[in-house]
Scaffold this motif. Structure first.
Motif, PDB file in Angstrom:
ATOM      1  N   GLY A 238     134.422  63.449 113.271  1.00  0.00           N
ATOM      2  CA  GLY A 238     133.191  63.465 114.062  1.00  0.00           C
ATOM      3  C   GLY A 238     132.679  62.092 114.428  1.00  0.00           C
ATOM      4  N   LYS A 239     133.163  61.038 113.732  1.00  0.00           N
ATOM      5  CA  LYS A 239     132.759  59.674 114.071  1.00  0.00           C
ATOM      6  C   LYS A 239     133.592  59.101 115.214  1.00  0.00           C
ATOM      7  CE  LYS A 239     129.392  58.569 111.270  1.00  0.00           C
ATOM      8  NZ  LYS A 239     128.107  58.029 111.727  1.00  0.00           N
ATOM      9  N   MET A 240     134.671  59.805 115.565  1.00  0.00           N
ATOM     10  CA  MET A 240     135.531  59.347 116.656  1.00  0.00           C
ATOM     11  C   MET A 240     135.460  60.277 117.867  1.00  0.00           C
ATOM     12  SD  MET A 240     139.572  58.261 116.549  1.00  0.00           S
ATOM     13  CE  MET A 240     139.323  56.981 115.341  1.00  0.00           C
ATOM     14  N   PHE A 241     135.273  61.585 117.615  1.00  0.00           N
ATOM     15  CA  PHE A 241     135.250  62.568 118.692  1.00  0.00           C
ATOM     16  C   PHE A 241     133.940  63.341 118.706  1.00  0.00           C
ATOM     17  CE2 PHE A 241     139.799  62.566 117.224  1.00  0.00           C
ATOM     18  CZ  PHE A 241     140.290  61.806 118.278  1.00  0.00           C
TER      19      PHE A 241
ATOM     20  N   VAL B 295     134.238  61.229 124.011  1.00  0.00           N
ATOM     21  CA  VAL B 295     133.581  62.510 124.287  1.00  0.00           C
ATOM     22  C   VAL B 295     134.645  63.443 124.860  1.00  0.00           C
ATOM     23  CG1 VAL B 295     131.768  63.699 125.569  1.00  0.00           C
ATOM     24  CG2 VAL B 295     131.374  61.370 124.715  1.00  0.00           C
ATOM     25  N   VAL B 296     134.920  64.519 124.151  1.00  0.00           N
ATOM     26  CA  VAL B 296     135.985  65.460 124.522  1.00  0.00           C
ATOM     27  C   VAL B 296     135.383  66.601 125.333  1.00  0.00           C
ATOM     28  CG1 VAL B 296     137.776  67.011 123.635  1.00  0.00           C
ATOM     29  CG2 VAL B 296     137.231  64.887 122.403  1.00  0.00           C
ATOM     30  N   CYS B 297     135.810  66.755 126.566  1.00  0.00           N
ATOM     31  CA  CYS B 297     135.300  67.827 127.430  1.00  0.00           C
ATOM     32  C   CYS B 297     136.187  69.059 127.237  1.00  0.00           C
ATOM     33  CB  CYS B 297     135.296  67.387 128.892  1.00  0.00           C
ATOM     34  SG  CYS B 297     134.287  65.927 129.184  1.00  0.00           S
ATOM     35  N   GLY B 298     135.890  69.834 126.198  1.00  0.00           N
ATOM     36  CA  GLY B 298     136.704  71.002 125.886  1.00  0.00           C
ATOM     37  C   GLY B 298     136.668  71.322 124.407  1.00  0.00           C
ATOM     38  N   ASP B 299     137.478  72.296 124.014  1.00  0.00           N
ATOM     39  CA  ASP B 299     137.473  72.765 122.621  1.00  0.00           C
ATOM     40  C   ASP B 299     138.180  71.830 121.653  1.00  0.00           C
ATOM     41  OD1 ASP B 299     136.100  75.034 123.382  1.00  0.00           O
ATOM     42  OD2 ASP B 299     137.936  76.158 123.813  1.00  0.00           O
ATOM     43  N   SER B 300     139.145  71.057 122.144  1.00  0.00           N
ATOM     44  CA  SER B 300     139.950  70.204 121.260  1.00  0.00           C
ATOM     45  C   SER B 300     140.501  69.018 122.039  1.00  0.00           C
ATOM     46  CB  SER B 300     141.118  71.009 120.677  1.00  0.00           C
ATOM     47  OG  SER B 300     142.109  70.165 120.143  1.00  0.00           O
ATOM     48  N   PRO B 301     140.626  67.837 121.403  1.00  0.00           N
ATOM     49  CA  PRO B 301     141.250  66.701 122.094  1.00  0.00           C
ATOM     50  C   PRO B 301     142.709  66.985 122.473  1.00  0.00           C
ATOM     51  CG  PRO B 301     140.807  66.177 119.778  1.00  0.00           C
ATOM     52  CD  PRO B 301     140.121  67.463 120.074  1.00  0.00           C
ATOM     53  N   LEU B 302     143.330  67.968 121.784  1.00  0.00           N
ATOM     54  CA  LEU B 302     144.725  68.312 122.084  1.00  0.00           C
ATOM     55  C   LEU B 302     144.869  69.047 123.417  1.00  0.00           C
ATOM     56  CD1 LEU B 302     145.846  69.545 118.552  1.00  0.00           C
ATOM     57  CD2 LEU B 302     146.789  67.560 119.758  1.00  0.00           C
ATOM     58  N   THR B 303     143.816  69.784 123.815  1.00  0.00           N
ATOM     59  CA  THR B 303     143.921  70.621 125.015  1.00  0.00           C
ATOM     60  C   THR B 303     142.965  70.215 126.138  1.00  0.00           C
ATOM     61  OG1 THR B 303     142.359  72.187 123.999  1.00  0.00           O
ATOM     62  CG2 THR B 303     144.717  72.622 123.701  1.00  0.00           C
ATOM     63  N   ALA B 304     142.035  69.296 125.877  1.00  0.00           N
ATOM     64  CA  ALA B 304     141.043  68.901 126.888  1.00  0.00           C
ATOM     65  C   ALA B 304     141.721  68.250 128.093  1.00  0.00           C
ATOM     66  CB  ALA B 304     140.026  67.945 126.271  1.00  0.00           C
ATOM     67  N   ALA B 305     141.146  68.483 129.259  1.00  0.00           N
ATOM     68  CA  ALA B 305     141.696  67.909 130.500  1.00  0.00           C
ATOM     69  C   ALA B 305     140.919  66.685 130.951  1.00  0.00           C
ATOM     70  CB  ALA B 305     141.678  68.963 131.608  1.00  0.00           C
ATOM     71  N   GLU B 306     139.778  66.425 130.310  1.00  0.00           N
ATOM     72  CA  GLU B 306     138.954  65.279 130.717  1.00  0.00           C
ATOM     73  C   GLU B 306     138.207  64.716 129.510  1.00  0.00           C
ATOM     74  OE1 GLU B 306     135.415  65.055 133.797  1.00  0.00           O
ATOM     75  OE2 GLU B 306     137.346  65.241 134.851  1.00  0.00           O
ATOM     76  N   PHE B 307     137.968  63.394 129.547  1.00  0.00           N
ATOM     77  CA  PHE B 307     137.314  62.693 128.440  1.00  0.00           C
ATOM     78  C   PHE B 307     136.292  61.698 128.980  1.00  0.00           C
ATOM     79  CE2 PHE B 307     141.621  63.845 127.316  1.00  0.00           C
ATOM     80  CZ  PHE B 307     141.515  64.409 126.059  1.00  0.00           C
ATOM     81  N   MET B 308     135.385  61.279 128.117  1.00  0.00           N
ATOM     82  CA  MET B 308     134.451  60.189 128.405  1.00  0.00           C
ATOM     83  C   MET B 308     134.472  59.239 127.202  1.00  0.00           C
ATOM     84  SD  MET B 308     131.092  62.267 129.778  1.00  0.00           S
ATOM     85  CE  MET B 308     131.269  64.036 130.081  1.00  0.00           C
TER      86      MET B 308
END
Length: 411
Positions: free
Chosen positions: A283-286, A310-323
């Motif tokens: 949680g300190k990274m995502f 900031v992970v735009c989605g349920d998981s960093p493994l499947t997200a299509a966009e980030f901030m």
């Protein structure tokens, strides 16, 4: 192998510099270990422990109370004699001094051997003032030239370019390099992130951020770097897959999730495995938000003060966009890959002069030393207010590096 007899070299009054003339007992090593060293191969963990045990036994026969500098010098000489067997390396890149993990193992073994003995009082340098770590940890450009009026004019030019959405990469890089001193002055004077974003908008773009990071650390995030980074992450992930975590364990579950996600970004899988291995706070990274969320909708109170993804989605493994956010402010958005987001987040720690939070310090230091190749020997970038001891390399990182190297030798 060099023959030695440590009993012959014990003086009547022990010289405090005995470690410089100490004979490392290569001659008493088991035959299979001698063969491994002769072939310039890395000894497996069991044999490495046996080497440590024998060397420390010889050290204690000479000096009943070896201290850190004795262990460090003996580790240095061991690596000098058999560099391919002992040096701390990842993908040919030396980590730290190259002998930090060996020095640490020697020291731990000495401490274990002395644990049952009465405490021996020794002179220490505790009376000396400890030097405060410089703010420019890991930097090669610590003292930029003084700010001048010409830089101020170029700063205004960059602001006008940004307002016109000018994406002339070469011009941005040139002007960012020419105004580097002004940028550093503003950062080190602790201007708040929102103000910096308004005054130096390109500092929070991929081109401007990479340019500043290169000037500051000497690390160039180019295509060659990306290829090397990809190769290293593959090796890290391969190591964790080789461990075959127990069924039902968190590691086994994460590996199943990685397999199910079928992601081509092994960097994401490797970083998640590192966080789990070091038992650190993800949680300190995502920070996760809805996949349709835009930067203005991200709640500031949900963001940590340190750089994060900031992970735009349920998981960093499947997200299509980030901030990427810093100081609870989203500073970069619409990032299409995890790797790009991770690189930008990491660069922000250096560009914005922020210490690693204790909750994810081991993962970040592993990225620093093994991926970004920043191997400063001047302590650690971990938050100094939460750290009890200043160490040249994080001990958890030191423990992992030889295991990954050993895994490569066994393939």
């Amino acid at each position: 192998m060099t023959s030695s007899s440590n009993s012959d070299m014990i003086p009547s009054v022990l010289d405090n510099d005995w470690h410089f003339s100490f004979s490392i007992p290569w001659n008493i090593m088991p035959l299979h270990i001698k063969d491994t060293l002769k072939k310039q191969e890395r000894p497996p963990a069991k044999d490495r422990r046996e080497i440590i045990r024998l060397v420390v036994a010889a050290m204690l026969a000479v000096c009943k109370n070896p201290v850190k500098r004795h262990c460090t010098e003996i580790a240095r000489r061991m690596v000098l004699t058999y560099p391919k067997s002992f040096k701390d390396v990842i993908d040919g890149q030396v980590v730290g001094s190259g002998y930090d993990s060996l020095s640490r193992q020697l020291q731990y073994r000495v401490d274990n051997c002395r644990r049952s003995q009465p405490m021996i009082m020794t002179q220490t340098s505790s009376g000396q003032k400890s030097k405060r770590r410089k703010t420019a940890y890991g930097s090669v450009n610590r003292d930029p030239c003084p700010v001048n009026l010409k830089e101020q004019r170029k700063k205004k030019e960059l602001q006008r370019m940004f307002e016109k959405n000018d994406q002339d990469k070469n011009k941005i890089e040139r002007l960012m390099m020419e105004t580097f001193a002004s940028q550093r002055t503003d950062v080190l004077h602790e201007k708040d992130t929102q103000t910096l974003k308004e005054e130096w908008p390109y500092l929070f773009s991929t081109t401007g951020l990479k340019t500043h990071f290169k000037q500051l650390t000497g690390v160039h995030i180019d295509e060659e770097f990306k290829e090397t980074m990809s190769s290293k992450f593959k090796r890290v992930l391969r190591y964790f897959k080789c461990l075959n975590g127990e069924r039902g364990s968190n590691a086994a579950k994460l590996l199943r999730d990685i397999h199910s996600a079928n992601t081509s970004e092994e960097s994401c899988a490797a970083v998640l495995m590192l966080l789990l291995h070091f038992k650190e706070d993800e949680g300190k990274m995502f920070v996760q938000v809805e996949d349709t969320c835009v930067s203005s909708e991200v709640r500031r109170e949900d963001l940590p003060p340190t750089p994060c993804i900031v992970v735009c989605g349920d998981s960093p493994l499947t997200a299509a966009e980030f901030m990427v956010a810093v100081d609870q402010v989203v500073v970069m958005e619409r990032i299409s890959t995890f790797t790009s987001a991770m690189v930008c987040m990491f660069m922000m720690y250096y560009v914005m002069n922020i210490d690693y939070p204790a909750e994810v310090c081991s993962t970040l230091e592993f990225l620093q030393r093994c991926i970004f190749r920043i191997n400063s020997g001047n302590g650690s970038k971990m938050d100094r207010h939460k750290k009890r001891k200043r160490l040249s390399v994080n001990p958890k990182v030191l423990s992992l590096i030889p295991r990954i190297s050993e895994c490569d030798w066994m393939e």
